[in-house]
Design an enzyme around this catalytic site. Sequence first.
Site, PDB file in Angstrom:
ATOM      1  N   LYS A 106     -67.037  10.463 -14.578  1.00 60.18           N
ATOM      2  CA  LYS A 106     -68.128  10.347 -13.598  1.00 60.18           C
ATOM      3  C   LYS A 106     -68.613  11.734 -13.201  1.00 60.18           C
ATOM      4  O   LYS A 106     -67.805  12.667 -13.060  1.00 60.18           O
ATOM      5  CB  LYS A 106     -67.626   9.569 -12.385  1.00 60.18           C
ATOM      6  CG  LYS A 106     -68.695   9.201 -11.373  1.00 60.18           C
ATOM      7  CD  LYS A 106     -68.101   8.356 -10.243  1.00 60.18           C
ATOM      8  CE  LYS A 106     -69.112   7.976  -9.182  1.00 60.18           C
ATOM      9  NZ  LYS A 106     -68.493   7.156  -8.116  1.00 60.18           N
ATOM     10  N   SER A 136     -70.789   2.871  -7.072  1.00 58.03           N
ATOM     11  CA  SER A 136     -71.570   3.986  -7.557  1.00 58.03           C
ATOM     12  C   SER A 136     -71.192   4.457  -8.968  1.00 58.03           C
ATOM     13  O   SER A 136     -71.965   5.165  -9.594  1.00 58.03           O
ATOM     14  CB  SER A 136     -71.408   5.166  -6.604  1.00 58.03           C
ATOM     15  OG  SER A 136     -70.059   5.594  -6.584  1.00 58.03           O
ATOM     16  N   SER A 191     -66.387   1.586  -5.332  1.00 55.49           N
ATOM     17  CA  SER A 191     -67.270   2.103  -6.386  1.00 55.49           C
ATOM     18  C   SER A 191     -66.714   2.039  -7.795  1.00 55.49           C
ATOM     19  O   SER A 191     -67.429   2.336  -8.750  1.00 55.49           O
ATOM     20  CB  SER A 191     -67.664   3.547  -6.070  1.00 55.49           C
ATOM     21  OG  SER A 191     -68.669   3.565  -5.096  1.00 55.49           O
TER      22      SER A 191
END
Lengths: 476, 97, 455
Positions: free
Chosen positions: C52, C127, C151
């Site tokens: 990420k 996210s 997330s």
Amino acid sequence: MNWETVIGLETHVQLRTKSKMFCGCSTAFGAPPNTQVCPVCLGLPGALPAANGAAIGLAVRGALALGCTVHPKSIFARKNYFYPDLPKGYQISQFDQPLATSGTLSFVSPERSVVTATIVRLHLEEDAGKSIHDRFAKGTGIDLNRSGVPLIEIVGGPDLRSPAEARAYLQTLKQLLEYIGISDCDMEKGSLRVDANVSVRRAGETAFNTRTEVKNINSFAYVEKALTVERDRQIALIESGGTVTQQTMLYDAKENAVRPQRSKEESHDYRYFPEPDLPPLVLTAEFVAEQQSALPELPAAKRDRFVAAYALSREHATVVTSNRAVADYYESVVRAGAEPQAAANWVMTEALADANDHQEQLRVAPGALAQVIALVKGGTLSHQAAKKVFGEVAAKGGEPRNIAEALGLIQVADTNVVAGWVTDVLGAHAPEVGRYRNGETKLMAFFVGQVMRASKGKADPKLAQRVLEEKLAASA
Amino acid sequence: MSVSREEVLRIAQLAELDVQEQALADLVAQMSRIIDYVAQLSAVPANGSVKPVVPGPDAIRFRTDEVTPSQLAFGPEEFAPDFKEGFFVVPKLGQFE
Amino acid sequence: MSDAKAVADRLVKAKRLNALLTPPKDLRKSLNAQAAAARPTGVLYGMPVAVKDNICTLEFTTTCGSRILEGYRSPYEATAVAKLKAAGALIAGKTNCDEFAMGSSTEHSAYGRVLHPLDKARVPGGSSGGSAALVAAGAVPAALGSETGGSVRQPASFCGVVGIKPTYGRVSRYGLVAFGSSLDQIGVFGRSVHDAARVLSVISGRDPRDSTCEDRDSLRLPTVPESLQGFVIGLPREYFPPELDPAVRRACDRAIRLMKELGAAVREVSLPHTPYAVPTYYVIAPAEASSNLARYDGVRYGPRFNGAVDLRGLYRSTRGQGFGPEVRRRILVGTYVLSAGYYDAYYKRAQQMRALIAQDFRNAFDRGVDLLFTPTVPSPAFKAGEKLGDPIAMYMSDIFTVTANLAGLPAMSLPIGRIKGLPIGGQLIGQAFLEDEMIEAAYALERVVPETDEA
Ligand SMILES: [Mg+2]
Ligand SMILES: [Zn+2]
């Protein structure tokens, strides 16, 4: 109208550690800009703090020396504000649960003898970087070498009543912190910094009036000046019908003036909250005890002991203990056999004066000073000659007696030799002899001086006076 | 509206965020809605005996005081927007700001 | 090296999802270099792991899906990334995400939204939507994400992959760009429980650079169990409200039945403070975020926006233009709840509620429950744009996941069926530092659950 000043000092003290508070960067002073930085103290995305145990230990020592209660659990908090030398946009500090609270500091006030000021709190925090204003034409340079250096903030109560008293408080605090070795307290290097809360009130009033905070006092010499300027400003303001508003005043040493901080960000809404990157600071009883046992004898205790053990006056004991190295030196001189009062006299005058001229070095070994003192006491050296020997030993080293001999300073106590000098002197000053015999006896000092001069300082002055008295009386 | 226009402007100033005039009305409405929503927490009777707790270790670890800087793979000149003669440079600040 | 080429080819093929922020050229070049340098003895030797974009890597930029870090290269790498590399894994690019991990759909990325691999009109969740989508599309076997309020688990549920959030303090946060520091943990996605678990095992364990990381050895992986004999699974009644989507309910019931058939005992429990979890979260997370994001000021890194002549102008234009609307909103809310006069009413209150929520879990576990089972999200993936206009509606998709972050507990999502072709996840919540038990149960359930069948 009689005015009283109320002052409380907030002192930031840099702790003497090798590495920074929350990262492994060096704290050494004077490196090229931004060379002692890492992700943590640059506030890079993703970096996290890891607390320096030695800094915590030194802070606890400071708290104990000030008689504070050291809390077994305290909390780091974030103080949020924007400034370019504050890399994370917050300072890691402590807020509602500080390391230590409620201590005291006693000091000799120039106006009120001994005053015991309260220490409200003592907490740990990290330093910010430095802004360099004069290097670039259009910009300000930011150096983050200092960012993250460990500090303690010592918040004193509103117990000081004049700028001079504030200075005395600060001097005593500095002396204490130097004594216990937790900081070098060098104001010029920024390792000791002071902000002052100042208000004034009419004599007899007990409530506190609105205060201002005076910042940017960068040198010891400015403490009294800055506070005097601010006090006078407040008094003048009130006397002309105005009111003091709570604000931050910056001291401008060049102009010897204070002016309000220009920035509009005066809200002081720091939005403190517990630092989520650091668990609670828990101190075990053993850790605190270790710090306690690492403390040396504190200045006040040492002064009292010197009064008791060496029969010094309080004033002399205060001077001799004003600095740990000097106090240790004094005790070594006494231990080497010198009489305590004579040792104090020598340390307070010759030794300190010489140190003052030579980077605070106490250049004459304690044993040598004890020997000098013994030579005076035994009548071998005059006091004047002894000072010369001291200076010579300080500059070149060596045995005091050998040096005294080499310089020909050993006192002559042979009555016949002294009588020869006396005869010469009286013969050369017939008019003065006449005046003396007519009752002007204060001329004796003049005759002794002339004998010393004639003997090049070698005559024992007491013997010279006795011989002079005899001779002047005999022929009368 | 539980949050006023003035409050949003004050908060934006504290947070150093530009707020465009045309976006302000929407922002006031959204912030009010969020604040109203989280305000339901104050409807729960306060219990003073509840100690706030945060997950993670109970006590801070003490790092040894050694100079062990973690090396940067490259220096600030590579990532700083304005870096001259070893300094990060920002618009001129007065000495008394 | 052909392995590196194959890895890059697979990633580039998934380009249409907009899940990867790393340009193909950079990716190929770096994968070649990494493959040449990788340690053949590492337990993850040759395994590509996408990361990420809010986790710092020396390879590739780290932008957090934000304009304010456009082009930013970190001069150091996260502990988790260093551990992956030491285990022989290849860092397979940086994945798109909601800006600074603030969002539940990956629509709040400055670099465009991520498409759901099964339906491009829908969101992959967020996210960590880019990581979830890449794993779901088969481009990588595993990826790192981060969790503050769900997330990893929420996009895992939406995309039909496994997502694990470890106990707070299990994985070092050093190098994870902070959002809500007391809630944040790096999490992992995997095609299977095993892929996710073995990556988690590698990145877990002590790190002196993160003071909130526990001084513990790394996670030991359990073996796949024959049965769930001896496991007591709690079903918190607050997570199965009457208004729950009946299809979600059916998928959960089927998973529960399967666990019972494997020998688990199942019992209903109550976590009474659950209704306050989302408001509690939306005080604490923005408060911490408002402070964590103060460092993006245009002074030390990142771009500066327009030629500000004074400092405040520099701050305000950089932050005003560098941050997107959701981040600005949360910074403002966070600044508000911490500001003078509001702290006690909001922040302090939320911290107390957080303690009560954590206590709810302890009570359940104290009564002999080993694990909790719940739906991960109340619904399957929603359509892009559907919740953009209403922040509260968006926040509600975290309703079943934020509690584990508030309490610091390990939790994971694994696929338990589909609704009209869209995956739906079941959540296991474990006891602190007992990830092994949670993973053991997940192994067993994974073997029997018909994850692609309609519920
Ligand atoms: Mg301070
Ligand atoms: Zn550093």
